[in-house]
Design a protein around this motif. Structure first.
Motif, mmCIF file in Angstrom:
data_model
loop_
_atom_site.group_PDB
_atom_site.id
_atom_site.type_symbol
_atom_site.label_atom_id
_atom_site.label_comp_id
_atom_site.label_asym_id
_atom_site.label_seq_id
_atom_site.Cartn_x
_atom_site.Cartn_y
_atom_site.Cartn_z
ATOM 1 N N GLU A 47 0.841 -1.199 0.000
ATOM 2 C CA GLU A 47 0.000 0.000 0.000
ATOM 3 C C GLU A 47 0.877 1.250 0.000
ATOM 4 O OE1 GLU A 47 -2.240 0.614 3.528
ATOM 5 O OE2 GLU A 47 -3.544 2.113 2.619
ATOM 6 N N ARG A 48 1.953 1.215 0.791
ATOM 7 C CA ARG A 48 2.860 2.363 0.841
ATOM 8 C C ARG A 48 3.484 2.628 -0.518
ATOM 9 N NH1 ARG A 48 6.237 2.273 6.535
ATOM 10 N NH2 ARG A 48 4.608 3.282 7.750
ATOM 11 N N GLY A 49 3.910 1.549 -1.176
ATOM 12 C CA GLY A 49 4.495 1.701 -2.506
ATOM 13 C C GLY A 49 3.505 2.354 -3.460
ATOM 14 N N ALA A 50 2.268 1.841 -3.448
ATOM 15 C CA ALA A 50 1.244 2.358 -4.351
ATOM 16 C C ALA A 50 0.954 3.829 -4.050
ATOM 17 C CB ALA A 50 -0.026 1.521 -4.222
ATOM 18 N N LYS A 51 0.813 4.135 -2.772
ATOM 19 C CA LYS A 51 0.466 5.517 -2.402
ATOM 20 C C LYS A 51 1.615 6.474 -2.695
ATOM 21 C CE LYS A 51 -3.429 5.083 0.559
ATOM 22 N NZ LYS A 51 -3.961 4.864 1.907
ATOM 23 N N LEU A 52 2.848 5.969 -2.556
ATOM 24 C CA LEU A 52 4.001 6.814 -2.862
ATOM 25 C C LEU A 52 3.981 7.201 -4.344
ATOM 26 C CD1 LEU A 52 6.572 8.066 -1.681
ATOM 27 C CD2 LEU A 52 7.818 6.053 -2.465
ATOM 28 N N TYR A 53 3.686 6.227 -5.187
ATOM 29 C CA TYR A 53 3.622 6.550 -6.617
ATOM 30 C C TYR A 53 2.544 7.597 -6.878
ATOM 31 C CZ TYR A 53 3.606 6.246 -11.636
ATOM 32 O OH TYR A 53 3.708 6.579 -12.966
ATOM 33 N N MET A 54 1.404 7.396 -6.244
ATOM 34 C CA MET A 54 0.294 8.339 -6.456
ATOM 35 C C MET A 54 0.695 9.747 -6.034
ATOM 36 S SD MET A 54 -2.846 5.946 -5.170
ATOM 37 C CE MET A 54 -4.216 6.999 -5.614
ATOM 38 N N LYS A 55 1.436 9.832 -4.937
ATOM 39 C CA LYS A 55 1.825 11.138 -4.439
ATOM 40 C C LYS A 55 2.846 11.801 -5.364
ATOM 41 C CE LYS A 55 3.219 13.618 -0.429
ATOM 42 N NZ LYS A 55 4.012 13.651 0.781
ATOM 43 N N LEU A 56 3.814 11.014 -5.812
ATOM 44 C CA LEU A 56 4.881 11.583 -6.635
ATOM 45 C C LEU A 56 4.416 11.914 -8.053
ATOM 46 C CD1 LEU A 56 7.930 9.349 -5.609
ATOM 47 C CD2 LEU A 56 7.301 11.599 -4.738
ATOM 48 N N ALA A 290 16.445 7.560 -6.080
ATOM 49 C CA ALA A 290 15.373 8.542 -5.900
ATOM 50 C C ALA A 290 14.185 7.917 -5.178
ATOM 51 C CB ALA A 290 14.944 9.089 -7.261
ATOM 52 N N PHE A 291 13.914 6.677 -5.536
ATOM 53 C CA PHE A 291 12.783 5.957 -4.934
ATOM 54 C C PHE A 291 13.002 5.745 -3.432
ATOM 55 C CE2 PHE A 291 11.237 1.646 -3.711
ATOM 56 C CZ PHE A 291 9.878 1.904 -3.725
ATOM 57 N N VAL A 292 14.184 5.260 -3.065
ATOM 58 C CA VAL A 292 14.470 5.001 -1.648
ATOM 59 C C VAL A 292 14.425 6.315 -0.860
ATOM 60 C CG1 VAL A 292 16.193 4.162 -0.006
ATOM 61 C CG2 VAL A 292 15.810 2.927 -2.135
ATOM 62 N N LYS A 293 14.949 7.380 -1.482
ATOM 63 C CA LYS A 293 14.951 8.679 -0.820
ATOM 64 C C LYS A 293 13.513 9.171 -0.582
ATOM 65 C CE LYS A 293 17.177 13.071 -1.275
ATOM 66 N NZ LYS A 293 17.622 14.043 -2.269
ATOM 67 N N ALA A 294 12.714 9.064 -1.615
ATOM 68 C CA ALA A 294 11.320 9.509 -1.503
ATOM 69 C C ALA A 294 10.579 8.679 -0.461
ATOM 70 C CB ALA A 294 10.626 9.398 -2.857
ATOM 71 N N GLU A 298 8.978 10.025 3.060
ATOM 72 C CA GLU A 298 7.547 9.874 3.298
ATOM 73 C C GLU A 298 7.267 9.055 4.559
ATOM 74 O OE1 GLU A 298 5.275 11.300 1.448
ATOM 75 O OE2 GLU A 298 3.495 10.401 2.375
ATOM 76 N N TYR A 299 7.995 7.973 4.736
ATOM 77 C CA TYR A 299 7.642 7.028 5.798
ATOM 78 C C TYR A 299 8.663 6.963 6.939
ATOM 79 C CZ TYR A 299 4.458 5.622 2.089
ATOM 80 O OH TYR A 299 3.508 5.629 1.116
ATOM 81 N N GLY A 300 9.615 7.882 6.958
ATOM 82 C CA GLY A 300 10.589 7.895 8.054
ATOM 83 C C GLY A 300 11.912 7.266 7.656
ATOM 84 N N ALA A 301 12.985 7.750 8.264
ATOM 85 C CA ALA A 301 14.322 7.322 7.866
ATOM 86 C C ALA A 301 14.573 5.857 8.198
ATOM 87 C CB ALA A 301 15.361 8.198 8.554
ATOM 88 N N ASN A 302 13.842 5.311 9.154
ATOM 89 C CA ASN A 302 14.053 3.914 9.530
ATOM 90 C C ASN A 302 13.260 2.941 8.676
ATOM 91 O OD1 ASN A 302 15.869 4.393 11.580
ATOM 92 N ND2 ASN A 302 14.228 4.840 13.044
ATOM 93 N N SER A 303 12.347 3.504 7.875
ATOM 94 C CA SER A 303 11.516 2.633 7.065
ATOM 95 C C SER A 303 12.252 2.306 5.766
ATOM 96 C CB SER A 303 10.206 3.351 6.765
ATOM 97 O OG SER A 303 9.488 2.635 5.804
#
Lengths: 405, 343
Positions: A47-56, A290-294, A298-303
């Motif tokens: 879900e996080r992956g999908a939502k990240l794409y939607m946001k970016l 870029a993906f890992v950075k984004a 979005e989800y915190g440096a530990n995620s």
């Protein structure tokens, strides 16, 4: 009169179409994944992956918007996912369904979407023959055969393994995986001396007896498949506890056993494990960085993202491509498939495409080795295989060679 | 029933009257069926869920027969549910796709398993019985997982049924015919169970539940009766399993999980054991909480287990006879005051 009829109709059609284009349309899509229970972590990644794409990629669809409705598939079996799909299609009128972590989830949905002609983008479910169950399905994740076959070849050719034992979670992806390894390993001159079922996918069993049996065979390599999640940590720990590396058995497997989200928890036990997989977060490409950075912004440096998260991200990229193709009109199965079968994309995992004929993913597979660096575990890429197709469908093995609808 | 003021004959007459009256249909018993038909028309988008609820009601009813009436606690009722499911699915995928035949075979297969396992297991009671019933279903699950050439293993098998009686197709998108089909089977299943519990056989079961030694002492062949009801219950659970997979057109090893056994037991406890309609209420409440909690709360976070947990704790603490017990109390409050009737 008749002479003018056709031009008149086409003119009206063009007018109607342009009218549709101007309107901002909300595309409703359904997302089915395990949001609770033992596999909730996988559902969350996806879900996080999908939502990240939607946001970016918010602006990409112009005035159109996408509304993602999330439904919990709860358990690996079919009934709940299927009821969720029915409700999404008939009540929420979603135009596309995506998500689907477990293979039985995807398989139970297939007859339903064949009837309703709803396009489906599978973000994870990995049993090889699934895309054969519907002409309206594509898969952006992986099949067990992609990693397994290559790992088999690599173990025999580059790691000097003459004999191997396999251990696997006893369910179809596990059997797929070791069958692929066996095929690749034997084709390169190796010999598989034992294949050990190691419990089911639902609960993490005590791995010791299985690894003890593997150790007693004194093989050069041990190939292990377990489902991503809590199983992986147990594999590395047991391998270390039984001192199998000292005994001369190298641990290899698909990337599920060094899943990024589990890796740091394995400690020194994972050092030196060699895997074949389509993604890990240490890939050097600009897209991945870029993906890992984004992701971490979005989800915190530990995620950390793992291959399930990338599946969600790329799946959503496919959904966006299909929506762009619909051009403001309704998203139909035929329209979506026209765009998606043959679709190409520059993913964090490298260039990917969907095979136009099978609907399955074509992607790079990387051989990587786990190393300790500065108190952390990293995966170093040793070799890259480009544009790998699903071997099971190429060789037309069993259900992989059949149309199942 | 016996009132201190009545003469012995009067008391006897009233007892007989009570027993005779009990099995008669009360007008209120039509309510669940009317509701079921209303759901069909009002909520077509939820029809697969509604169909699943109906199947779960039948499954919970079959469990009620042994848990609620005969006092046999089982955590392995999915053994029969799953066996029925696999028999039907395997028949359908091997060119015997008739749903009715599937139901009959499922009932027969599950009954045979009920006989074999019941004969042995019912010699034990309490925790031993609980664990043994659980063991049976887990073993069956492992078998189904292992023989994946036949069962499809964890991924299961997809299959298609033929038309019911050669006429009605089980529709795979709107589930209209499936819903009615399941409702009809549930109705007959319910009638069977209702008849059994109000027959002398059913009264005997309650006797066994309340005091096994006393029933033995007055000459009831307890073990034999327990096995009989176990077989009946198994057959009905088998039918429920068959319906479950026929509607979905898909079977996986999930039908054998002991978690599902636990779930159906929770449904029953929620609704109230030993009171027939408890199964209706429990299964409905459970399934609705399970699938719509997040939608009602308007969140993507999974709260359904939390919701079920709270309801279950409250039920166990404050309504020992289940949700249906509360309903009974309310009815009694209204009726009891006017008629002076004691039950």
């Amino acid at each position: 009169m008749k002479k003018y009829l056709i031009p008149a109709i086409s003119a009206a059609g063009i007018l109607a179409l342009s009218g549709v284009q101007a309107d901002a349309r909300e595309y409703k899509i359904g997302f089915i994944g395990p949001m609770s229970g033992g596999a909730a972590q996988l559902g969350q990644q996806m879900e996080r992956g999908a939502k990240l794409y939607m946001k970016l990629h918010k602006g990409e669809l112009g005035s159109h918007t996408v509304k993602m409705i999330v439904r919990d598939s709860k358990r690996p079996g079919g009934p709940i996912a299927k009821a969720a799909a029915q409700e999404l299609i008939t009540r929420e009128n979603v135009e596309l369904i995506t998500g689907l972590i477990f293979s039985p989830n995807a398989m139970s949905v297939a007859p339903l979407i064949n009837k309703s002609k709803t396009p489906v983008v599978i973000m994870n479910a990995g049993t090889a023959f699934i895309p054969n169950m519907s002409p309206h399905m594509v898969r952006v994740s992986f099949t067990m055969w992609q990693a397994g076959y290559i790992m088999g070849q690599h173990a025999a050719n580059k790691m000097g393994c003459k004999t191997a034992v396999s251990g696997y979670s006893n369910y179809p992806p596990g059997k797929d995986s070791i069958a692929a390894f066996r095929k690749g390993f034997v084709a390169s001159g190796g010999k598989v001396i034992d294949e050990i079922p190691m419990g089911g996918p639902a609960k993490v069993p005590d791995m010791t007896p299985f690894f003890q049996r593997a150790k007693s065979k004194n093989a050069d390599c041990m190939y292990v498949f377990v489902p991503a999640g809590n199983h992986a940590a147990a594999v590395a720990k047991t391998y270390q506890a039984l001192a199998m590396r000292k005994a001369g058995t190298k641990l290899v497997g698909p990337g599920d056993i060094t899943q990024d989200t589990q890796l740091q928890g394995m400690g020194s036990a994972a050092d030196g494990v060699v895997t074949a997989h389509h993604y890990n977060m240490f890939l050097k490409s600009a897209e991945n960085q870029a993906f890992v950075k984004a992701w971490q912004a979005e989800y915190g440096a530990n995620s950390v993202p793992d291959f399930v998260g990338v599946g969600g991200y790329d799946g959503m990229a496919a959904v966006y491509a299909a929506i762009k193709g619909a051009n403001g009109g309704k998203l139909t199965a035929a329209g979506a498939m026209k765009v998606l079968r043959g679709w190409k994309y520059n993913s964090p995992r490298g260039p990917i495409s969907i095979d136009a004929e099978t609907g399955d993913i074509v992607q790079n597979v990387y051989i990587s080795v786990v190393r300790q660096k500065g108190g952390k575990l990293v995966q170093e890429i040793q070799q890259k295989f480009e544009a790998v197709k699903d071997k099971c469908k190429e060789l037309k093995l069993g259900k992989c060679g059949k149309k199942l609808y | 029933m016996t009132s201190s003021t009545g003469t012995p004959t009067g008391s006897l007459a009233r007892s007989v009257q009570f027993l005779q009256r009990r099995h008669r249909f009360h007008w209120a018993e039509i309510i669940p069926w009317i509701l079921a038909i209303a759901v069909f028309y009002l909520l077509p988008g939820y029809r697969l869920l509604a169909t699943q609820i109906l199947v779960m009601i039948l499954f919970a009813l079959s469990l009620d027969l042994i848990v609620g009436y005969a006092g046999i606690i089982s955590l392995g009722h999915t053994a029969f549910f799953g066996t029925g499911a696999y028999i039907t699915a395997l028949m359908a995928s091997n060119d015997i796709p008739d749903p009715i035949l599937g139901l009959i075979a499922a009932a027969a297969g599950a009954a045979v398993l009920g006989l074999v396992s019941g004969w042995v297991l019912l010699r034990t009671t309490g925790l031993t019985l609980l664990v043994l019933t659980m063991a049976v279903t887990i073993m069956l699950q492992e078998l189904a997982n292992d023989f994946d050439e036949i069962t499809g293993g964890f991924d299961g098998i997809n299959f298609t049924n033929s038309e019911i009686l050669g006429l009605i197709e089980l529709d795979q998108l709107w589930y209209s015919s499936s819903y009615i089909y399941v409702l009809v089977v549930l109705f007959f299943g319910f009638l069977t169970i209702r008849t059994i519990v109000y027959a002398p056989f059913g009264r005997m079961l309650i006797g066994i539940r309340e005091n096994t030694q006393r029933m033995s002492a007055i000459g009831t062949p307890v073990h034999q009766r327990q096995v009989s009801v176990y077989i009946i219950s198994a057959a009905i659970a088998g039918i429920a399993g068959a319906l479950w997979v026929q509607v979905q057109g898909n079977v996986t090893t999930e039908v054998y999980t002991f978690e599902l056994s636990g779930e159906v037991l929770i449904m029953l406890i929620l609704g109230g054991t030993g009171r027939l309609y408890g199964a209706f209420l429990g299964a409905t409440v459970y399934k609705i909480l399970e699938s719509t909690t997040e939608q009602v709360l308007g969140t993507d976070e999974p709260y359904w287990q939390f919701a079920i947990g709270i309801v279950l704790i409250l039920t166990v603490l404050f309504a020992r006879r289940g949700l249906f017990g509360i309903f009974e109390d309310i009815v009694k409050k209204f009726k009891g005051a006017s008629k002076g009737e004691v039950q």
